[in-house]
Design a protein around this motif. Structure first.
Motif, PDB file in Angstrom:
ATOM      1  N   GLY A  59      12.302  -2.087  -6.405  1.00  0.00           N
ATOM      2  CA  GLY A  59      13.460  -1.406  -5.851  1.00  0.00           C
ATOM      3  C   GLY A  59      13.161  -0.717  -4.535  1.00  0.00           C
ATOM      4  N   ALA A  60      14.135   0.020  -4.065  1.00  0.00           N
ATOM      5  CA  ALA A  60      14.024   0.703  -2.778  1.00  0.00           C
ATOM      6  C   ALA A  60      13.154   1.953  -2.915  1.00  0.00           C
ATOM      7  N   ILE A  61      12.455   2.280  -1.828  1.00  0.00           N
ATOM      8  CA  ILE A  61      11.668   3.503  -1.800  1.00  0.00           C
ATOM      9  C   ILE A  61      12.124   4.414  -0.667  1.00  0.00           C
ATOM     10  N   SER A 104       0.828  -1.199   0.000  1.00  0.00           N
ATOM     11  CA  SER A 104       0.000   0.000   0.000  1.00  0.00           C
ATOM     12  C   SER A 104       0.865   1.253   0.000  1.00  0.00           C
ATOM     13  N   VAL A 105       1.944   1.237   0.770  1.00  0.00           N
ATOM     14  CA  VAL A 105       2.861   2.369   0.807  1.00  0.00           C
ATOM     15  C   VAL A 105       3.402   2.661  -0.591  1.00  0.00           C
ATOM     16  N   ARG A 106       3.797   1.627  -1.300  1.00  0.00           N
ATOM     17  CA  ARG A 106       4.344   1.808  -2.646  1.00  0.00           C
ATOM     18  C   ARG A 106       3.289   2.389  -3.595  1.00  0.00           C
ATOM     19  N   VAL A 107       2.057   1.918  -3.457  1.00  0.00           N
ATOM     20  CA  VAL A 107       0.976   2.426  -4.296  1.00  0.00           C
ATOM     21  C   VAL A 107       0.724   3.905  -4.000  1.00  0.00           C
ATOM     22  N   GLU A 108       0.688   4.267  -2.727  1.00  0.00           N
ATOM     23  CA  GLU A 108       0.424   5.651  -2.348  1.00  0.00           C
ATOM     24  C   GLU A 108       1.554   6.580  -2.776  1.00  0.00           C
ATOM     25  N   LEU A 109       2.796   6.117  -2.655  1.00  0.00           N
ATOM     26  CA  LEU A 109       3.923   6.954  -3.055  1.00  0.00           C
ATOM     27  C   LEU A 109       3.925   7.187  -4.562  1.00  0.00           C
TER      28      LEU A 109
END
Length: 297
Positions: free
Chosen positions: A295-297, A209-214
């Motif tokens: 990859g890294a966020i 979810s964090v990746r989607v929001e970012l």
């Protein structure tokens, strides 16, 4: 942000009024409000964080706590960072939505595609969407099932007065972020995430979810880049957006509400991450720069 006197989107559905029904402008698709107008913060919004931060019963978000009374009562916004009327706020929202249409239509056209613009639904207190019933306390959200953005404009008061993120461009960032989820829906990111989430642990689902929001933050940055190219930005606008990203980071919200930070519960990203990805989209203006899924966020 220079927004007055410019094209306003007609892709707005006004459902404001008692009980979440069609409201004061008669409902239906909204025509430009003023003469001369032109023709989960996310879908996965953090209900728990708002509950901890503002003492809101999560059942109110579904209109269940009081037999369907419809969540927290919120006032109409006093204006998009200016001493304006409710009509000015309406015009502002319609103008920002039109800007997102222009920016993303161009990006899709460059890729040989046509951009199907979303509809933005204005509501008060509670609303029935294809994703279920939501209360105003849910905050702005995007429903992929009907390709609509939903917002109670009273949220702008909360953004300014409770979250410490004033300014018209902070509010524009919120709208652009939700449009970013629409882009993800069109490109298949949201459908894949929702399918995969059923097989994930809670911690894994939160991390994705964090990746989607970012990514939605990065797409909001692309919109801001387009606004800059069009000459609509004013000094301090990007600072307002970055401050909003700071104030609604998971770590900042948790510190404010409970005094401690629980990274495994993050669903939108830290303040630094949200600022970083918005800035990346803004500085590059490049769709390809928004790959938060690997990859890294």
């Amino acid at each position: 942000m220079q927004w007055r006197g410019r094209r306003q989107s007609s892709n707005i559905e006004d459902r404001r009024g008692s009980g979440g029904g069609f409201g004061r402008r008669g409902g239906g698709l909204r025509l430009p409000i003023r003469a001369g107008g032109g023709g989960t913060i996310g879908f996965i919004i953090v209900a728990l964080v708002l509950w901890l931060g503002f003492g809101i019963n999560p059942l109110q978000l579904l209109g269940m706590a009081d037999g369907g009374g419809g969540g927290v009562q919120t006032s109409q916004s006093s204006g998009p960072g200016v001493a304006g009327t409710a009509d000015e706020t309406d015009d502002f929202v319609a103008t920002v939505l039109a800007d997102t249409e222009d920016v993303w239509s161009q990006r899709f056209r460059e890729a040989g595609e046509t951009y199907p613009a979303p509809t933005l639904v204005l509501f008060t207190n509670r609303v029935n969407s294809a994703c279920g019933i939501a209360g105003a306390a849910t905050g702005p959200f995007y429903c992929p099932s009907d390709s609509k953005l939903y917002i109670d404009l009273g949220f702008f008061d909360q953004l300014r007065n409770q979250l410490g993120a004033p300014g018209d461009f902070a509010q524009a960032y919120v709208i652009a972020h939700e449009v970013g989820h629409h882009i993800q829906n069109l490109t298949g990111v949201l459908p894949k995430f929702h399918q995969a989430r059923a097989r994930m642990s809670e911690a894994e689902a939160n991390a994705m979810s964090v990746r989607v929001e970012l990514q939605a933050d990065c797409y909001a940055g692309i919109w801001a880049n387009g606004s800059k190219q069009a000459g609509y930005l004013e000094p301090g606008d990007i600072d307002e957006a970055l401050n909003a990203a700071q104030q609604i980071g998971d770590d900042t919200l948790q510190k404010r509400s409970q005094g401690t930070v629980v990274p495994d519960s993050f669903t939108h990203g830290t303040s630094q991450q949200r600022q970083t990805w918005f800035r990346r989209g803004f500085e590059s203006g490049d769709f390809g720069a928004c790959d938060t899924l690997s990859g890294a966020i």
